[in-house]
Scaffold this motif. Structure first.
Motif, mmCIF file in Angstrom:
data_model
loop_
_atom_site.group_PDB
_atom_site.id
_atom_site.type_symbol
_atom_site.label_atom_id
_atom_site.label_comp_id
_atom_site.label_asym_id
_atom_site.label_seq_id
_atom_site.Cartn_x
_atom_site.Cartn_y
_atom_site.Cartn_z
ATOM 1 N N MET A 1 0.842 -1.174 0.000
ATOM 2 C CA MET A 1 0.000 0.000 0.000
ATOM 3 C C MET A 1 0.887 1.237 0.000
ATOM 4 O O MET A 1 1.856 1.325 0.743
ATOM 5 C CB MET A 1 -0.884 -0.028 1.243
ATOM 6 N N LYS A 2 0.561 2.192 -0.823
ATOM 7 C CA LYS A 2 1.265 3.461 -0.863
ATOM 8 C C LYS A 2 0.596 4.425 0.106
ATOM 9 O O LYS A 2 -0.554 4.238 0.505
ATOM 10 C CB LYS A 2 1.269 4.034 -2.272
ATOM 11 N N TYR A 3 1.325 5.456 0.482
ATOM 12 C CA TYR A 3 0.836 6.418 1.459
ATOM 13 C C TYR A 3 -0.493 7.031 1.029
ATOM 14 O O TYR A 3 -1.423 7.136 1.812
ATOM 15 C CB TYR A 3 1.894 7.497 1.685
ATOM 16 N N GLU A 8 -7.709 6.827 6.638
ATOM 17 C CA GLU A 8 -7.341 7.663 7.787
ATOM 18 C C GLU A 8 -6.734 6.841 8.936
ATOM 19 O O GLU A 8 -5.724 7.234 9.524
ATOM 20 C CB GLU A 8 -8.566 8.436 8.282
ATOM 21 N N ASP A 9 -7.334 5.707 9.245
ATOM 22 C CA ASP A 9 -6.818 4.855 10.327
ATOM 23 C C ASP A 9 -5.431 4.304 9.986
ATOM 24 O O ASP A 9 -4.534 4.256 10.846
ATOM 25 C CB ASP A 9 -7.779 3.693 10.614
ATOM 26 N N GLN A 10 -5.265 3.859 8.739
ATOM 27 C CA GLN A 10 -3.971 3.331 8.320
ATOM 28 C C GLN A 10 -2.906 4.427 8.349
ATOM 29 O O GLN A 10 -1.784 4.196 8.791
ATOM 30 C CB GLN A 10 -4.073 2.731 6.914
ATOM 31 N N THR A 11 -3.276 5.614 7.884
ATOM 32 C CA THR A 11 -2.337 6.733 7.895
ATOM 33 C C THR A 11 -1.914 7.060 9.317
ATOM 34 O O THR A 11 -0.724 7.256 9.593
ATOM 35 C CB THR A 11 -2.972 7.984 7.232
ATOM 36 N N VAL A 117 7.745 -2.283 1.670
ATOM 37 C CA VAL A 117 9.102 -2.053 1.155
ATOM 38 C C VAL A 117 9.863 -1.109 2.094
ATOM 39 O O VAL A 117 11.052 -1.303 2.362
ATOM 40 C CB VAL A 117 9.055 -1.475 -0.284
ATOM 41 N N ALA A 118 9.165 -0.111 2.632
ATOM 42 C CA ALA A 118 9.796 0.825 3.567
ATOM 43 C C ALA A 118 10.314 0.088 4.801
ATOM 44 O O ALA A 118 11.456 0.288 5.228
ATOM 45 C CB ALA A 118 8.809 1.918 3.980
ATOM 46 N N VAL A 119 9.480 -0.785 5.352
ATOM 47 C CA VAL A 119 9.882 -1.542 6.545
ATOM 48 C C VAL A 119 11.032 -2.492 6.210
ATOM 49 O O VAL A 119 11.997 -2.616 6.967
ATOM 50 C CB VAL A 119 8.669 -2.306 7.125
#
Length: 159
Positions: A1-3, A8-11, A117-119
């Motif tokens: 998932m991209k930003y 809202e909850d995920q963000t 990927v970030a993690v």
């Protein structure tokens, strides 16, 4: 998932993780620097000072200085140098991880990478060149052990 795809909850969850990671990295840097300095000054510095005092007392008495005492001093001084290098390496590694995390977060916020990927990239940065810290830690420990060994050998020889 991209930003941009996060609700809202995920963000909120992701931003919370990012903020916790910033704090964690800062705390790690402070902790390791503190621990390294303590080790540097207390163990190796104290041992080197004790050996120098011993050598000084022997010199005052006109007694010959045992080779083992000089070897001990060399080992403890070597440990001081190694731990100093270790401090540099750990500090540099923490800075590199911190900067890497900064870049990863920026790429994530620009939708260049997904959260997984970030993690994963962050974990790779943490694990990179870990062997160097283990090698230097082991070398410092062995130098202190060798110094103690020379001391034990010297005491047994003179007894």
């Amino acid at each position: 998932m991209k930003y941009s795809e996060a609700d809202e909850d995920q963000t909120e969850s992701i931003v919370g993780h990012i903020d916790r990671r910033w704090r964690q990295l800062h705390e790690l840097e402070v902790k390791w620097t503190d621990l390294t300095l303590k080790y540097l000054f207390i163990v190796s510095g104290g041992a080197a000072a004790a050996v120098l005092t011993y050598i000084g007392n022997l010199a005052k008495e006109g007694t010959s200085i045992p080779e083992a005492a000089v070897s001990m001093l060399g080992c403890f001084s070597g440990a001081l140098l190694i731990v100093g290098l270790l401090k540099f390496v750990v500090t540099y590694k923490m800075l590199r991880i911190y900067r890497g995390w900064q870049q990863i977060v920026n790429r994530f916020y620009k939708d260049e990478i997904e959260w997984s990927v970030a993690v994963e990239d962050d974990w790779k940065n943490v694990r990179k060149n870990e062997w160097m810290i283990h090698l230097l830690s082991g070398a410092a420990f062995l130098a202190v052990c060798a110094g103690v060994g020379f001391g034990v050998f010297n005491i047994q020889k003179e007894s």
